[in-house]
Structures are given as structure tokens and as C-alpha cells.
Enzyme design. Sequence first.
Site, PDB file in Angstrom:
ATOM      1  N   TYR A 112       0.797  -1.233   0.000  1.00 44.95           N
ATOM      2  CA  TYR A 112       0.000   0.000   0.000  1.00 44.95           C
ATOM      3  C   TYR A 112       0.833   1.288   0.000  1.00 44.95           C
ATOM      4  O   TYR A 112       0.276   2.378   0.025  1.00 44.95           O
ATOM      5  CB  TYR A 112      -0.940   0.001   1.210  1.00 44.95           C
ATOM      6  N   HIS A 169      -8.161   2.553  -5.832  1.00 45.09           N
ATOM      7  CA  HIS A 169      -7.447   1.593  -4.987  1.00 45.09           C
ATOM      8  C   HIS A 169      -5.958   1.850  -5.091  1.00 45.09           C
ATOM      9  O   HIS A 169      -5.439   2.109  -6.188  1.00 45.09           O
ATOM     10  CB  HIS A 169      -7.740   0.153  -5.424  1.00 45.09           C
TER      11      HIS A 169
END
Length: 144
Positions: free
Chosen positions: A22, A98
Amino acid sequence: MKILVLNGPNLNLLGKRDPEVYGSDTLSGIEQKLKENFPGIEFNFVQSNHEGELIDAIQNARTDSTDALVANWGGFTHSSVAIHDALELLDIPKVEVHLSNIHAREEFRERSITGKAMNGIITGFGVDSYLLGVEAALKILAKK
Ligand code: CA2
């Protein structure tokens, strides 16, 4: 110009774990980058771990003069019919974002239930997914 940015469950922990998936930015770092890159836009930046709170925010956007929605639904992306249904009742540009590429991970992440009710999905560009999400929302608004 007012853009609602919604962030789903566990995204409050960004930057504290799994930087290889991430990235190392925190959620407040992402909010800062949005404000720096789009100084003329008023961002309402919200994170919640609760599905009902996210649905309340979607419903409020129907009447509070929000111009567009950019959202990372987190894990609810793959499970929430209720968020999908709330989104169908919101008639403004809606862009799903995302950090990771949901198509390059586990099979259960391939399907986006929420994405069916959004204008489109930007996935896999880290923090830039949010910046691109705002660009996409502005493009849709410009065509209206
Ligand atoms: O890539 C994304 O942005 C996701 O929406 C992130 C969700 C995941 O369920 C989606 O499939 C893709 C997970 C957010 C969890 O956030 C974390 C934050 C810090 C450390 C670990 C997870």
C-alpha cells in the site's frame, strides 16, 4: 467545487503496515497531497470502519451540494451490496480508487461490487490513484 473523499475500513492504518502493498503514505498524507495538488477544491475527506457511516455519507452527498465522490471502499469493495445500492441513488460523478492493483492480487479482490455503481475504477497507482481519481471526476463534470 466540493469533492467528498470516502475511505473504508482499515485505511486509517495506512503507513503503519504492509508498505510493499500500500506504500508508505499515511491517510492524512494522502489528504495533504490532494489539497496541495488541487488548491481550488474543497475536500471533505472521511475515513470510517463502519458500513453504515459510509452509507450515511453517501446519502448526505445527495443534498449537501457535493459535486463529486472519490472513494476507496477498502474491503467493502468486494462485499457490500448496501454501499452499491446507496451509490445507485447518488447522481454525481463517482470514481473508485485503490492503492494496489486489485486485479493482480488474490482472486477474491478481482470483483468490485461497489464498482458497478461507480463511473469507473482507478487501481494500482498508489497515492496517485487518488490524484487520478480527482482528475477523472473533474473530466466527467467538465462534460456535463
Ligand atoms: O488497494 C486498495 O486501496 C484496497 O482498497 C485496500 C483494501 C483492500 O481490502 C482492497 O482489496 C484494496 C485494504 C485496506 C487495508 O488497509 C491497510 C492499511 C495498513 C496496513 C494494511 C492494510
